[in-house]
Structure formats: structure tokens, C-alpha cells
Design a protein around this motif. Structure first.
Motif, PDB file in Angstrom:
ATOM      1  N   GLY A 266       0.793  -1.229   0.000  1.00  0.00           N
ATOM      2  CA  GLY A 266       0.000   0.000   0.000  1.00  0.00           C
ATOM      3  C   GLY A 266       0.817   1.266   0.000  1.00  0.00           C
ATOM      4  N   LEU A 267       2.158   1.172   0.003  1.00  0.00           N
ATOM      5  CA  LEU A 267       2.982   2.379  -0.047  1.00  0.00           C
ATOM      6  C   LEU A 267       2.745   3.147  -1.344  1.00  0.00           C
ATOM      7  CD1 LEU A 267       6.399   1.002   1.299  1.00  0.00           C
ATOM      8  CD2 LEU A 267       4.712   2.337   2.571  1.00  0.00           C
ATOM      9  N   ALA A 268       2.543   2.410  -2.436  1.00  0.00           N
ATOM     10  CA  ALA A 268       2.323   3.075  -3.724  1.00  0.00           C
ATOM     11  C   ALA A 268       1.033   3.884  -3.727  1.00  0.00           C
ATOM     12  CB  ALA A 268       2.294   2.042  -4.850  1.00  0.00           C
ATOM     13  N   ASP A 269       0.035   3.477  -2.946  1.00  0.00           N
ATOM     14  CA  ASP A 269      -1.207   4.246  -2.865  1.00  0.00           C
ATOM     15  C   ASP A 269      -0.940   5.662  -2.362  1.00  0.00           C
ATOM     16  OD1 ASP A 269      -2.848   2.130  -3.706  1.00  0.00           O
ATOM     17  OD2 ASP A 269      -2.924   1.306  -1.674  1.00  0.00           O
ATOM     18  N   VAL A 270       0.155   5.825  -1.620  1.00  0.00           N
ATOM     19  CA  VAL A 270       0.487   7.114  -1.033  1.00  0.00           C
ATOM     20  C   VAL A 270       1.391   7.932  -1.958  1.00  0.00           C
ATOM     21  CG1 VAL A 270       1.524   8.268   0.969  1.00  0.00           C
ATOM     22  CG2 VAL A 270       0.305   6.102   1.266  1.00  0.00           C
ATOM     23  N   VAL A 271       2.384   7.286  -2.559  1.00  0.00           N
ATOM     24  CA  VAL A 271       3.405   8.049  -3.297  1.00  0.00           C
ATOM     25  C   VAL A 271       3.298   7.926  -4.815  1.00  0.00           C
ATOM     26  CG1 VAL A 271       5.023   7.918  -1.381  1.00  0.00           C
ATOM     27  CG2 VAL A 271       5.093   6.157  -3.157  1.00  0.00           C
ATOM     28  N   LEU A 272       2.662   6.873  -5.322  1.00  0.00           N
ATOM     29  CA  LEU A 272       2.539   6.674  -6.764  1.00  0.00           C
ATOM     30  C   LEU A 272       1.236   5.925  -7.054  1.00  0.00           C
ATOM     31  CD1 LEU A 272       4.093   7.233  -9.386  1.00  0.00           C
ATOM     32  CD2 LEU A 272       5.240   5.030  -9.104  1.00  0.00           C
ATOM     33  N   PRO A 273       0.088   6.545  -6.742  1.00  0.00           N
ATOM     34  CA  PRO A 273      -1.200   5.833  -6.808  1.00  0.00           C
ATOM     35  C   PRO A 273      -1.568   5.361  -8.213  1.00  0.00           C
ATOM     36  CG  PRO A 273      -1.523   8.195  -6.465  1.00  0.00           C
ATOM     37  CD  PRO A 273      -0.066   7.930  -6.269  1.00  0.00           C
ATOM     38  N   GLU A 274      -1.004   5.971  -9.247  1.00  0.00           N
ATOM     39  CA  GLU A 274      -1.313   5.532 -10.608  1.00  0.00           C
ATOM     40  C   GLU A 274      -0.827   4.102 -10.871  1.00  0.00           C
ATOM     41  OE1 GLU A 274      -0.822   9.967 -10.431  1.00  0.00           O
ATOM     42  OE2 GLU A 274       0.339   8.233  -9.740  1.00  0.00           O
ATOM     43  N   LEU A 275       0.142   3.643 -10.098  1.00  0.00           N
ATOM     44  CA  LEU A 275       0.699   2.307 -10.308  1.00  0.00           C
ATOM     45  C   LEU A 275      -0.291   1.215  -9.892  1.00  0.00           C
ATOM     46  CD1 LEU A 275       3.288   1.152 -11.445  1.00  0.00           C
ATOM     47  CD2 LEU A 275       4.272   1.206  -9.156  1.00  0.00           C
ATOM     48  N   PRO A 276      -0.777   1.199  -8.644  1.00  0.00           N
ATOM     49  CA  PRO A 276      -1.775   0.183  -8.304  1.00  0.00           C
ATOM     50  C   PRO A 276      -3.081   0.354  -9.066  1.00  0.00           C
ATOM     51  CG  PRO A 276      -1.491   1.754  -6.493  1.00  0.00           C
ATOM     52  CD  PRO A 276      -0.383   1.999  -7.466  1.00  0.00           C
ATOM     53  N   ALA A 277      -3.349   1.572  -9.557  1.00  0.00           N
ATOM     54  CA  ALA A 277      -4.578   1.783 -10.337  1.00  0.00           C
ATOM     55  C   ALA A 277      -4.564   0.983 -11.631  1.00  0.00           C
ATOM     56  CB  ALA A 277      -4.757   3.265 -10.647  1.00  0.00           C
TER      57      ALA A 277
END
Length: 511
Positions: A266-277
Motif C-alpha cells: 500500500g505504499l504506492a497508494d500514497v506516493v505513486l497511486p497511478e501504479l496500483p490503479a
């Protein structure tokens, strides 16, 4: 690289290369012989003339001096690093006075945190007073307090593999938190509880993913759990610090491992949300590639295509983010089809927005965005239907990114259909041959009009201004369409264009 290894469980000084993520023989030794082997592994660092001189200088003044952190970790992994980091019981002012008269240059930009830097005969060293920091829990800035023991300093560090020191004078490894064992098992764990460590500095969660990429380590279960539970804390870290860790992660030996950890926790949800999207839901009626998994494969394949001495951050960012626009452009078509029209245009805009927010440089941001924008252009090539004019435009639009664009397009082929994959690669081979042929005939790297600005002004009797710019652009487009023109033909085309624009050339101008 001079490195001890364990032939017969005794360090022998043989030259050994250790691949990143591979086994490290001397770490497999246990029992009484482990100390001798460890010390032999780290000793090349401490016996460099610079380290020896510095240790003697501090010892003569009654102070202890230890190699610490990454330099010790890397030495035990068989990777001697260039810079040397030391820690000492001496306070910052005392460190400065001991370095004066010995170092070729000294800087104290980090002295508020207890660090003084210096160079000696081209070797960079940093010496830091033992720390016993506490963090304020809001800004995450450390409230600097100095400690009195090396053990106390090591316990406050981020991970046990970085919490080892080497006594330069007594030639002994200091390992109060089990860092050597963690290196042997290739596990990232924290000296204190992960909750304490990540509360002190949430960036350590992202650093764990970076080490997974750089060193091939897995995180301990309790560390993964804490990262997942505390991911939101990363929002308190400045964009500059986040960007630095992401860049190191992506330029590691195994960036996919780091990216997956960032997304899964869930770190990417904070710093690079386009990735998990990009993890789009797929149902039985609307099948398409898993965009996220596809992007990870493209990243791996782009890494394999790199041929320079250093990792290519721009190429890796473009490979990871090339389909970033697909979630916003997905449309379900009648009959079960799925389309992503203009996702490269949308994706380029999204890349610019996110990389700017992360404080990447303007050059990196624009280069990555342009690669994302161009990554689909090749698919209009078909089986070679492009005219030479279209090939020129492809090269001109790519500009200095052409080599990277070649790699990105090739990496973007992830089909499991070998016949289709081979056909795509053969087609791109053909395009590259055509580029080489045309480049041999004309200078594609600098597609410029056949007449320069000065000659345009002379022929049309114009002062510098917008009309000259429009004429220059017309001639450039003509060059792209038809290739180089001889001088008389270029002049005739310019004059015909000028008259059509209502610009009357001066009397005496050649017809």
C-alpha cells in the motif's frame, strides 16, 4: 577486488566476485571461525591508507573510530564501496579539529546532525558522532542527541544489516542486533520493533523496498505487516526524499521486486497511486491483458535491453509507466471488446503531473513523458507501409530519445505467441534498418530546412519576426516530406510559399 572466501573455512585472500543476490560463502561459516572470516571480509576497508591514518589520528587523541553502516554491509556482501562512513565518540567540533591538518578538504554541512565530511587523496570520508536520536512524531525531523556507545548508535539504525560496525583500531566486527545473520539469510528486519523504527522515520518503509531491489533481500514478515499497517505515514515525508528512494529502487538490480513490495503493502497508494490503479478488474466478457503485470514485464525486459555502464532511470520509468493512461481510457465495446484509445496522450499528461509532484528534474520528467507519448507510434508502421517521410518524422519526434524509444518499443512486446512476437521484432528490425539507410543519405539527427534563417530573410526581404519563423517551419516540413532539396529547388519552393502567404519578395529575387 580483493576478498576473503571460505575455502576450508579459512580466509585466504583469494579474489572472488559475488553476484548481487547470490550466495556469500563466508557468511555461511558459523561458530568460532565466523569472527575471523567476518573480520577478514571487512579488513580491506580498514587497511586502506586513508582509514589507517584516520584511525591512528583518532586513537592518539583518545577516541574510538568505527566503520559503520552500508560500507560494512557491502564489504560482508563482497562489494567494496568507494566512500567510507565512520562513527566515533568524538563530538562534532572535536572531529573537525582532528580532520584539520590531515584532510585535503573539509565540509561541515551536516554538522548539526553530527557529521563532518572530508576528502584525502581523492577518497571521501564522513565521520559522525554516535547518535541517540528521537523523532518529534509530527515533522519526522530528528531531534539530535549524541550518544556515548557504538552499540547505542547501531540500535537506532534502520535495519539490522546496516547496524554493524567495524572497530578500525582493534580489527573487530561489532554486531549487537544480528546483522550478520540477517545478511546470511538475506532478510531485512529492524533492530527495534518495526513500529518503533517506522514511527521514527516512515521513509524507512520505502527504503526496505529499495533494498529489496538493490540487494535481493526479502522483508521479514513483521516488517511487511508494519509497512502495510503504517503505509499512510509515508504521506508525511517530503517529496524530495520519496523521489530519491524511488529512483534508487528503480535503478536497483531487481526493480520489479521493489515495485511489487511498494504496491502490495500500500505504499504506492500514497506516493505513486497511478501504479496500483493499473490493476484493472477483468471479467469473463471483457478480456484484456493485466495492465499492471504487463508493465512489470516490460520493466524487466527494458532492463535486459540496457547496454550502458549505469542503469537507465528514464527508460525504466517509461517502461513502468508507459500504460499509466489505460485505466482512464478503458472503454467496453459491443461484442466484448475493450479499447484504450489515446491512452498514450493521457498517459503522458499523467506522467508529467506525477513526476513533477515527486520533484523529478524537468529533463527526466519531459523525457519520460515523451517516451510514453511515442510508445505506440511504431504500431502504425504495419508491415513497412510508412513512407520515408513518416520514418523521418518518427526520428525527428524522438530526437535524442530515439535509442531509448527503440528499447521501450521492443520491451513492450509481452505476447506469449512466439510467432506474433517474432513478427513484431522483425518488423522493428526493418524500421531500424530503414532509419540507418535514410540516415546514411541525410543527417536525420538534425533535420533542418535547406535554407537558414538569414537566407530566408534575405530572399524575402523580411526582418526577424514571426513571418521568418513560419517560413522556416514550412521548409522544415518540406524537408521531412521530401528529403533534402538542392538549393535552387528550395529557393523556388520558398518563393512560391511566400507569394501564397501574401509576402512579395524584393525586386531582383530569383524566380
Amino acid at each position: 577486488m580483493r576478498r576473503a572466501h571460505t575455502g576450508g573455512c579459512r580466509p585466504c585472500g583469494q579474489l572472488v566476485r559475488v553476484a548481487p543476490g547470490g550466495p556469500v560463502p563466508w557468511l555461511l561459516v558459523s561458530g568460532p571461525e565466523a569472527t575471523a572470516v567476518d573480520n577478514a571480509a571487512v579488513e580491506p576497508l580498514s587497511t586502506s591508507p586513508v582509514a589507517d591514518e584516520l584511525a591512528a589520528r583518532f586513537a592518539a587523541a583518545g577516541h574510538r573510530l568505527y566503520l559503520v553502516g552500508g560500507s560494512v554491509r557491502d564489504a560482508l556482501l563482497g562489494r567494496l564501496s568507494g566512500d567510507l562512513d565512520f562513527t566515533t565518540d568524538a563530538r562534532p567540533d572535536r572531529i573537525t579539529s582532528l580532520l584539520k591538518g590531515w584532510a585535503d578538504a573539509i565540509w561541515d554541512t551536516g554538522i548539526a546532525y553530527g557529521t563532518v565530511g572530508a576528502t584525502k587523496r581523492g577518497q571521501t570520508v564522513e565521520v559522525t558522532t554516535f547518535r541517540a536520536d528521537a523523532y518529534d512524531g509530527v515533522s519526522r525531523n530528528p531531534e539530535v542527541t549524541f550518544g556515548d556507545t557504538v552499540e547505542g548508535d547501531l540500535v537506532r539504525r534502520d535495519f539490522t544489516v546496516n547496524a554493524m560496525a567495524y572497530d578500525v583500531v582493534n580489527r573487530e566486527l561489532v554486531d549487537p542486533t544480528g546483522g550478520r545473520r540477517a545478511l546470511r539469510d538475506r532478510v531485512l528486519d529492524t533492530p527495534a520493533t518495526p513500529q518503533e523504527s517506522f514511527s521514527d522515520d516512515p521513509l524507512r518503509m520505502l527504503r526496505a523496498a529499495r533494498f529489496a531491489s538493490q540487494l535481493g533481500f526479502r522483508v521479514a514478515p513483521r516488517v511487511r505487516e508494519a509497512m502495510t499497517a503504517m503505509a499512510g505515514e509515508l504521506g508525511r515525508i517530503t517529496a524530495e526524499r520519496v523521489q530519491a528512494e524511488l529512483a534508487k529502487l528503480l535503478t536497483g538490480a531487481d526493480p520489479r521486486a521493489g515495485v511489487e513490495l511498494v504496491v502490495d503493502t500500500g505504499l504506492a497508494d500514497v506516493v505513486l497511486p497511478e501504479l496500483p490503479a493499473m490493476r484493472l478488474e477483468i471479467d469473463e466478457h471483457h478480456q484484456h491483458k493485466d495492465v499492471y503485470q504487463h508493465s512489470l514485464v516490460v520493466l524487466e525486459q527494458a532492463v535486459d535491453l540496457e547496454d550502458g555502464p549505469e542503469p537507465d532511470l528514464v527508460l525504466r520509468l517509461a517502461a513502468l509507466l508507459h500504460d499509466i493512461g489505460k485505466p482512464d481510457t478503458r472503454r467496453f465495446e459491443e461484442g466484448g471488446g475493450v479499447s484504450f484509445h489515446h491512452h498514450e496522450v493521457v498517459g503522458a499528461k499523467m506522467v508529467r503531473k506525477r513526476l513533477r509532484a515527486l520533484k523529478f528534474s524537468k529533463e527526466i520528467t519531459e523525457d519520460v513523458a515523451q517516451l510514453v507519448y511515442l510508445h505506440l507510434r511504431f504500431h502504425g508502421y504495419g508491415t513497412g507501409e510508412w513512407t520515408d517521410s513518416a520514418v523521418r518524422r518518427y526520428v525527428t519526434d524522438a530526437g535524442h530519445l530515439l535509442t531509448r524509444l527503440h528499447k521501450l518499443v521492443r520491451a513492450d512486446c509481452t505476447t506469449r505467441n512466439k510467432r506474433k512476437a517474432n513478427a513484431l521484432q522483425r518488423t522493428y528490425d526493418d524500421l531500424e534498418r530503414r532509419i540507418e539507410r535514410i540516415a546514411a543519405e541525410e543527417d536525420l539527427k538534425r533535420v533542418r530546412p535547406d535554407l537558414d534563417g538569414n537566407e530566408i530573410m534575405r530572399l524575402l526581404g523580411l526582418p526577424p519576426g514571426p513571418q521568418v519563423g513560419r517560413a522556416w517551419k514550412f521548409l522544415k516540413e518540406l524537408r521531412l516530406d521530401r528529403g533534402p532539396l538542392d538549393h535552387d529547388e528550395a529557393v523556388a519552393e520558398l518563393l512560391a510559399w511566400a507569394r501564397a502567404e501574401g509576402i512579395e519578395p524584393p525586386t531582383g529575387c530569383p524566380e
